[in-house]
Design a protein around this motif. Structure first.
Motif, short mmCIF file in Angstrom:
data_model
loop_
_atom_site.label_atom_id
_atom_site.label_comp_id
_atom_site.label_asym_id
_atom_site.label_seq_id
_atom_site.Cartn_x
_atom_site.Cartn_y
_atom_site.Cartn_z
N VAL A 39 94.77 -72.95 77.12
CA VAL A 39 95.09 -71.75 76.62
C VAL A 39 94.40 -70.69 77.43
N VAL A 40 94.97 -69.37 76.97
CA VAL A 40 94.44 -68.12 77.86
C VAL A 40 93.82 -67.26 76.89
N VAL A 41 92.41 -66.85 77.31
CA VAL A 41 91.85 -65.96 76.32
C VAL A 41 91.76 -64.53 76.79
N ALA A 64 103.34 -61.35 68.66
CA ALA A 64 103.47 -61.75 70.13
C ALA A 64 103.28 -63.14 70.41
N GLY A 65 102.65 -64.04 69.47
CA GLY A 65 102.44 -65.21 69.69
C GLY A 65 100.92 -65.72 69.82
N ALA A 66 100.16 -64.91 69.74
CA ALA A 66 98.57 -65.48 69.86
C ALA A 66 98.27 -66.36 68.66
N VAL A 67 97.61 -67.47 69.33
CA VAL A 67 97.17 -68.46 68.26
C VAL A 67 96.31 -68.29 67.52
N ASP A 68 95.37 -67.44 67.85
CA ASP A 68 94.26 -66.64 66.93
C ASP A 68 93.74 -65.52 67.45
N VAL A 69 93.32 -64.49 66.69
CA VAL A 69 92.74 -63.23 67.06
C VAL A 69 91.43 -63.01 66.43
N ILE A 70 90.55 -62.47 66.92
CA ILE A 70 89.28 -62.43 66.19
C ILE A 70 88.76 -60.82 66.70
N ARG A 86 89.40 -60.25 70.76
CA ARG A 86 89.84 -61.44 71.46
C ARG A 86 91.07 -61.94 70.91
N ALA A 87 91.98 -62.44 71.62
CA ALA A 87 93.19 -63.02 71.61
C ALA A 87 93.29 -64.45 72.51
N ILE A 88 93.49 -65.57 71.58
CA ILE A 88 93.76 -66.75 72.20
C ILE A 88 95.23 -67.10 72.24
N CYS A 89 95.95 -67.39 73.20
CA CYS A 89 97.34 -67.23 73.55
C CYS A 89 97.54 -68.74 74.55
N LEU A 90 98.80 -69.16 74.17
CA LEU A 90 99.23 -70.26 74.89
C LEU A 90 99.79 -69.81 76.36
#
Length: 92
Positions: A39-41, A64-70, A86-90
């Motif tokens: 993953v990319v943070v 836009a496809g973020a796996v998780d946003v905090i 913080r956004a965690i993306c593939l």
């Protein structure tokens, strides 16, 4: 095998809850069905945002496809409100 058991005993005393969970759930390293994902943070310290703007940023990142946003609130320079987005993306 005995040397490994002796090595783990101090850790079991130090972190008993972790080892109890490990005994109940099993060692995740032994489970061959687990997969590893990269993953990319993306993260940024932001200030001067309203709740509506933060909500809009969440929606845009998730669309836009973020796996998780905090959003982690905090105090910025000169005691101004702000936080960490913080956004965690593939990777793709």
């Amino acid at each position: 095998m005995e040397s490994v058991t002796r090595k783990l005993l101090p850790e079991k005393r130090r972190y008993p809850l972790v080892w109890q969970l490990n005994d109940i759930l099993g060692d995740p390293m032994d489970d061959k069905s687990l997969t590893v994902e990269t993953v990319v943070v993306f993260e940024s310290h932001i200030d001067h945002l309203t709740g509506e703007e933060i909500g809009h940023a969440f929606a845009m990142l998730q669309n836009a496809g973020a796996v998780d946003v905090i959003w982690l609130p905090g105090i910025m320079k000169k005691n101004r409100p702000g936080g960490l987005l913080r956004a965690i993306c593939l990777p793709d």
